[in-house]
Scaffold this motif. Structure first.
Motif, PDB file in Angstrom:
ATOM      1  N   MET A   1     -32.865  28.273 -71.407  1.00  0.00           N
ATOM      2  CA  MET A   1     -34.225  28.722 -71.663  1.00  0.00           C
ATOM      3  C   MET A   1     -34.401  28.949 -73.154  1.00  0.00           C
ATOM      4  N   ALA A   2     -35.610  28.677 -73.664  1.00  0.00           N
ATOM      5  CA  ALA A   2     -35.908  28.836 -75.091  1.00  0.00           C
ATOM      6  C   ALA A   2     -34.816  28.193 -75.918  1.00  0.00           C
ATOM      7  N   GLU A   3     -34.571  26.912 -75.648  1.00  0.00           N
ATOM      8  CA  GLU A   3     -33.497  26.202 -76.340  1.00  0.00           C
ATOM      9  C   GLU A   3     -33.755  26.093 -77.835  1.00  0.00           C
ATOM     10  N   THR A   4     -34.992  26.322 -78.264  1.00  0.00           N
ATOM     11  CA  THR A   4     -35.314  26.230 -79.689  1.00  0.00           C
ATOM     12  C   THR A   4     -35.117  27.541 -80.429  1.00  0.00           C
ATOM     13  N   ASP A 310     -29.308  37.009 -76.262  1.00  0.00           N
ATOM     14  CA  ASP A 310     -28.362  36.454 -75.286  1.00  0.00           C
ATOM     15  C   ASP A 310     -29.042  36.174 -73.950  1.00  0.00           C
ATOM     16  N   ALA A 311     -29.947  37.068 -73.529  1.00  0.00           N
ATOM     17  CA  ALA A 311     -30.622  36.872 -72.248  1.00  0.00           C
ATOM     18  C   ALA A 311     -31.550  35.667 -72.292  1.00  0.00           C
ATOM     19  N   ILE A 312     -32.247  35.492 -73.405  1.00  0.00           N
ATOM     20  CA  ILE A 312     -33.157  34.349 -73.519  1.00  0.00           C
ATOM     21  C   ILE A 312     -32.386  33.037 -73.516  1.00  0.00           C
ATOM     22  N   LYS A 313     -31.292  32.981 -74.239  1.00  0.00           N
ATOM     23  CA  LYS A 313     -30.516  31.749 -74.308  1.00  0.00           C
ATOM     24  C   LYS A 313     -29.820  31.425 -72.995  1.00  0.00           C
ATOM     25  N   SER A 314     -29.530  32.434 -72.181  1.00  0.00           N
ATOM     26  CA  SER A 314     -28.841  32.219 -70.909  1.00  0.00           C
ATOM     27  C   SER A 314     -29.783  32.204 -69.712  1.00  0.00           C
ATOM     28  N   SER A 315     -31.096  32.261 -69.953  1.00  0.00           N
ATOM     29  CA  SER A 315     -32.107  32.212 -68.889  1.00  0.00           C
ATOM     30  C   SER A 315     -31.983  33.381 -67.926  1.00  0.00           C
ATOM     31  N   ASN A 316     -31.612  34.534 -68.428  1.00  0.00           N
ATOM     32  CA  ASN A 316     -31.511  35.728 -67.608  1.00  0.00           C
ATOM     33  C   ASN A 316     -32.557  36.748 -68.033  1.00  0.00           C
ATOM     34  N   MET A 317     -32.700  37.763 -67.216  1.00  0.00           N
ATOM     35  CA  MET A 317     -33.609  38.845 -67.564  1.00  0.00           C
ATOM     36  C   MET A 317     -32.919  39.775 -68.554  1.00  0.00           C
ATOM     37  N   PRO A 333     -38.678  30.802 -66.102  1.00  0.00           N
ATOM     38  CA  PRO A 333     -37.408  30.065 -66.006  1.00  0.00           C
ATOM     39  C   PRO A 333     -37.500  28.602 -66.414  1.00  0.00           C
ATOM     40  N   TYR A 334     -38.659  27.977 -66.250  1.00  0.00           N
ATOM     41  CA  TYR A 334     -38.794  26.554 -66.528  1.00  0.00           C
ATOM     42  C   TYR A 334     -39.715  26.304 -67.717  1.00  0.00           C
ATOM     43  N   TRP A 370     -42.991  28.876 -63.679  1.00  0.00           N
ATOM     44  CA  TRP A 370     -42.114  29.509 -62.695  1.00  0.00           C
ATOM     45  C   TRP A 370     -41.764  28.591 -61.530  1.00  0.00           C
ATOM     46  N   ARG A 371     -42.529  27.542 -61.336  1.00  0.00           N
ATOM     47  CA  ARG A 371     -42.285  26.617 -60.217  1.00  0.00           C
ATOM     48  C   ARG A 371     -42.200  27.372 -58.897  1.00  0.00           C
ATOM     49  N   LEU A 372     -43.167  28.226 -58.654  1.00  0.00           N
ATOM     50  CA  LEU A 372     -43.183  29.030 -57.440  1.00  0.00           C
ATOM     51  C   LEU A 372     -43.960  28.316 -56.343  1.00  0.00           C
ATOM     52  N   PRO A 373     -43.536  28.464 -55.106  1.00  0.00           N
ATOM     53  CA  PRO A 373     -44.349  27.925 -54.006  1.00  0.00           C
ATOM     54  C   PRO A 373     -45.617  28.753 -53.832  1.00  0.00           C
ATOM     55  N   ALA A 374     -46.512  28.250 -53.031  1.00  0.00           N
ATOM     56  CA  ALA A 374     -47.779  28.942 -52.820  1.00  0.00           C
ATOM     57  C   ALA A 374     -47.531  30.281 -52.125  1.00  0.00           C
ATOM     58  N   LEU A 375     -48.271  31.302 -52.545  1.00  0.00           N
ATOM     59  CA  LEU A 375     -48.187  32.621 -51.921  1.00  0.00           C
ATOM     60  C   LEU A 375     -49.144  32.643 -50.739  1.00  0.00           C
ATOM     61  N   VAL A 376     -48.608  32.354 -49.560  1.00  0.00           N
ATOM     62  CA  VAL A 376     -49.418  32.202 -48.350  1.00  0.00           C
ATOM     63  C   VAL A 376     -48.821  33.084 -47.253  1.00  0.00           C
ATOM     64  N   PRO A 377     -49.618  33.425 -46.245  1.00  0.00           N
ATOM     65  CA  PRO A 377     -49.143  34.382 -45.226  1.00  0.00           C
ATOM     66  C   PRO A 377     -47.971  33.894 -44.402  1.00  0.00           C
ATOM     67  N   TRP A 378     -47.810  32.578 -44.234  1.00  0.00           N
ATOM     68  CA  TRP A 378     -46.738  32.089 -43.357  1.00  0.00           C
ATOM     69  C   TRP A 378     -45.398  31.938 -44.073  1.00  0.00           C
ATOM     70  N   LYS A 379     -45.340  32.236 -45.362  1.00  0.00           N
ATOM     71  CA  LYS A 379     -44.074  32.248 -46.081  1.00  0.00           C
ATOM     72  C   LYS A 379     -43.344  33.568 -45.845  1.00  0.00           C
ATOM     73  N   SER A 380     -42.076  33.622 -46.246  1.00  0.00           N
ATOM     74  CA  SER A 380     -41.272  34.822 -46.090  1.00  0.00           C
ATOM     75  C   SER A 380     -40.714  35.248 -47.445  1.00  0.00           C
ATOM     76  N   LEU A 381     -40.005  36.358 -47.458  1.00  0.00           N
ATOM     77  CA  LEU A 381     -39.468  36.938 -48.686  1.00  0.00           C
ATOM     78  C   LEU A 381     -37.973  37.179 -48.514  1.00  0.00           C
TER      79      LEU A 381
END
Length: 744
Positions: A1-4, A310-317, A333-334, A370-381
């Motif tokens: 992440m943030a490779e630049t 370090d967190a930015i370069k390693s794609s972590n929080m 993340p993306y 974030w490449r997240l799927p749609a937030l819809v009622p039939w999804k789970s967590l």
């Protein structure tokens, strides 16, 4: 992440001038060269040289001499393009006098710094002297408290500089309120207004009570993120600007806001700079790496800058602490996919959110990168493994939670205890008696944003879910297999490679291809394999396959519908002819005798009205009708009038599309049954002939979702039917339905 990302700098300004207080990492890698002139061949051949063509000489000796003189000497260093850093320091013409981080005088010798490699390590950064670079990164007062972006060669400096008031006191900036300002540039115009506005409203309450008690030497500070400027040709237009805007909003602005608050309230930044400056004076004769390492033990800002980098370069929080105030920072993340070609990541990065409504449900921060799927009622967590130090249960049950917030904390704990991949979001809302949009969705967004959970497809309680293996893994398979063997040493569970091979082979089966039938095969092992599924879902090793349905109209069905239409025309024609026969008997016995035997002269009854009108003309031209055959001609003329009356009365049938390109006898797919044409609706109605009434009624209700795009979970939720009822419809209409499995 943030490779630049190259470095993070803390720059300050005082009465002594600007200075770079601290930077991380200690040794900064220079940017990559962007352009260079190609070196010509060593033999000196210069093909297609415009100058040589315009100065052609007949003297071959002179030409040869010119050719030899034009040869390139490979030992000439200044021919090939080189960065200015290789020839001379970009800031050699500027003064090398330095100021310590505290802004006070330093006993160090400037002449020694000029030639001492250790001193230059302290004061040389990106081939500039630290003081010169700090001067560029400390803008004038009217440019503070807003976004800062500076591009020099291949370097990009981004941040949000803040400064004290003209009297040297740090206080919160008031919120300028101007109800008459409108338009896109109103915010920018207001940021440049002078501070002497009588209508200002303080953001921090009373400015006197929230200001630093005494004047300080610190006039300005600026947390700067340094980037390697991406190649503009590597990404689509506008993506680079959006890339830097996202980093500024998520990192630079947020950290600067906290530092500014703590500086106003407790003079925090100045005290930290004093500690770092004093330490730098002590370590001036030692290696720079020793100084930056020791600075992290005496300054929380130095530690925060290292952890953030370090967190930015390693794609972590990034979990940082500023003046005992914890912060969680991260980038999408993306985000780096913006810097690559669209063809490489278009299918993965784009199109995840199908429409604007899905993007709005996630909010502005989570709808991009974030490449997240749609937030819809039939999804789970799916709850992810959290750090023990950041366990939400401990934080929510702590004594620091206020009494008025305790009820909210208890509700959140109850939600976390209810979450299960076997329950959809709609089921969780029903069990907790929460509103889906105002309570469940905000909680899900908070958990996903802080990487405490992820959206997944609902898993069948008996593991009768069809899975496939992900095409890419974040870790090598050997490392994943070793981790899997450590977490699941039980004998009934196969090794990870064997398990993945079994799941992959199950996708080729037409029946019994779900996880229970291919892997579990015993009800006693459901609970154990349930943990296996969770383990694989957390590491993105599994992809859930969904059932999609499309409606197919067969050739036999189309023939039946067309024949039914023709029979309808025959019945109506017979009805009109019987009425005319009764009236003609009273007026003309001859014609009546001809009508008593209609079957002899009625081959046209199966024809369409248009063909029936043309039939008399063809008969006359071919000589089939004689003038003496008065009864036949009268009959055909009456038939034409009959079909005219039928067409006028049944105008709705004309709009169905008989005879159009859609009306063919070849099999076809109804692309969207919800918006079917009149002819397609006739085909859908004909599919239910001979079916039980309740089955036909249910098919008429749910066939609008059989467009090949909606998943079985969405159909069950939207149509409010059970999975058993859906299977029943699919069974009875099997010959007209096309089913397939797909991840989306």
């Amino acid at each position: 992440m943030a490779e630049t990302l190259l470095a993070i700098l803390l720059v300050t300004s005082s009465a002594k001038g600007p200075n770079v207080v601290y930077r991380w990492p200690p040794s900064v890698v220079n940017t990559r060269p962007r352009l260079s002139r190609p070196r010509p061949p060593v033999d000196g051949l210069e093909l297609d040289n415009p100058w040589r063509a315009s100065h052609y000489s007949d003297n071959s000796n002179l030409l040869a001499e010119t050719h030899v003189e034009g040869a390139v000497d490979v030992n000439i260093d200044d021919y090939a393009w080189r960065r200015p850093t290789e020839s001379r320091d970009r800031s050699m013409s500027f003064s090398r006098s330095t100021i310590p981080a505290s802004g006070r005088d330093s006993p160090c010798n400037d002449d020694r710094r000029e030639f001492d490699p250790i001193a230059n390590e302290y004061q040389c950064l990106f081939d500039y002297t630290a003081q010169f670079l700090a001067g560029m990164l400390c803008p004038q007062r009217h440019l503070c408290h807003q976004k800062f972006e500076l591009v020099i060669d291949n370097l990009v400096f981004a941040g949000h500089p803040v400064c004290a008031e003209p009297d040297g006191v740090w206080r919160f900036k008031p919120d300028r309120y101007n109800p008459g300002s409108r338009g896109r540039g109103s915010r920018h115009r207001e940021s440049n207004l002078p501070d002497k506005d009588n209508s200002e409203v303080s953001l921090g309450g009373d400015t006197c009570s929230t200001a630093t008690p005494k004047s300080s030497w610190l006039h300005m500070f600026h947390l700067v993120l340094v980037f390697d400027l991406p190649d503009p040709s590597s990404s689509a237009s506008g993506n680079i600007a959006r890339y830097f805007d996202t980093i500024y909003e998520q990192i630079a602005f947020t950290v600067t806001a906290v530092l500014f608050q703590e500086q106003v309230l407790s003079n925090f930044v100045e005290l930290e700079c004093d500690a770092i400056g004093s330490l730098e004076t002590e370590y001036m004769v030692k290696a720079f790496s020793d100084f930056v390492s020791h600075a992290q033990r005496v300054s929380s800002i130095a530690t925060a800058m290292k952890n953030l980098y370090d967190a930015i370069k390693s794609s972590n929080m990034a979990h940082i602490t500023l003046n005992d105030l914890p912060l969680e920072l991260q980038l999408p993340p993306y985000l780096d996919h913006l810097l690559h070609s669209e063809e490489e990541f278009e299918l993965e990065f784009m199109g995840r959110l199908e429409n604007q409504t899905d993007s709005q449900l996630w909010g502005r921060e989570l709808s991009f990168g974030w490449r997240l799927p749609a937030l819809v009622p039939w999804k789970s967590l799916l709850l992810l493994d959290a750090d023990q130090e950041l366990d939400p249960y401990v934080n929510l049950r702590g004594s620091h939670v206020h009494a008025e917030e305790r009820s909210l904390a208890e509700g959140l704990i109850k939600f976390l205890e209810t979450v299960s991949v076997t329950l959809s979001l709609a089921d969780m809302a029903s069990l907790l008696d929460w509103d889906l949009h105002s309570q469940v969705y905000p909680t899900v967004r908070w958990l996903v944003h802080h990487r405490r959970a992820k959206i997944v497809d609902t898993v069948h309680n008996g593991l009768k879910t069809i899975f496939s293996i992900a095409p890419k893994f974040d870790k090598p398979l050997a490392a994943l297999a070793a981790e899997f063997k450590r977490d699941f040493p039980q004998p009934p569970i196969s090794p990870l490679p064997t398990l993945m091979a079994t799941i992959s082979n199950s996708n080729s089966k037409q029946a019994d291809n779900h996880f229970f039938a291919t892997v579990v095969q015993s009800k006693d092992l459901i609970s154990l394999y349930h943990e296996v599924v969770l383990w694989m879902l957390k590491r993105d090793l599994l992809i859930t396959l969904h059932l999609h349905v499309r409606v197919v109209t067969t050739a036999e069905l189309k023939v039946c519908v067309r024949q039914a239409h023709e029979r309808k025309l025959e019945r109506r024609a017979s009805h009109y002819l019987r009425g005319r026969r009764r009236s003609s008997r009273r007026g003309d016995h001859g014609v009546g005798d001809a009508l008593e035997h209609p079957r002899i002269n009625m081959p046209w009854l199966s024809l369409s009205p248009k063909v029936a009108r043309q039939y008399p003309r063809r008969s006359m031209d071919s000589g089939q009708s004689k003038p003496s055959d008065i009864s036949g001609s009268i009959l055909l003329e009456d038939a034409e009038d009959v079909f005219d009356e039928i067409s006028e009365e049944d105008s709705g049938e004309e709009n169905v599309g008989w005879g159009s390109s859609e009306d063919t006898l070849e099999p076809s797919i109804i692309s969207d049954p919800g918006t079917a044409s009149p002819l397609e609706r006739k085909w859908l109605a004909a599919m239910s002939e001979g079916k039980d009434e309740y089955i036909a009624r249910r098919f008429a209700l749910i066939n609008q979702y059989f467009d090949g795009k909606r998943t079985d979970d969405e159909i069950l939720y939207t149509a409010e039917i059970s999975r058993k009822q859906l299977r029943e419809v699919l069974h009875h209409y099997e010959e007209y339905l096309q089913t397939f499995l797909h991840p989306a």
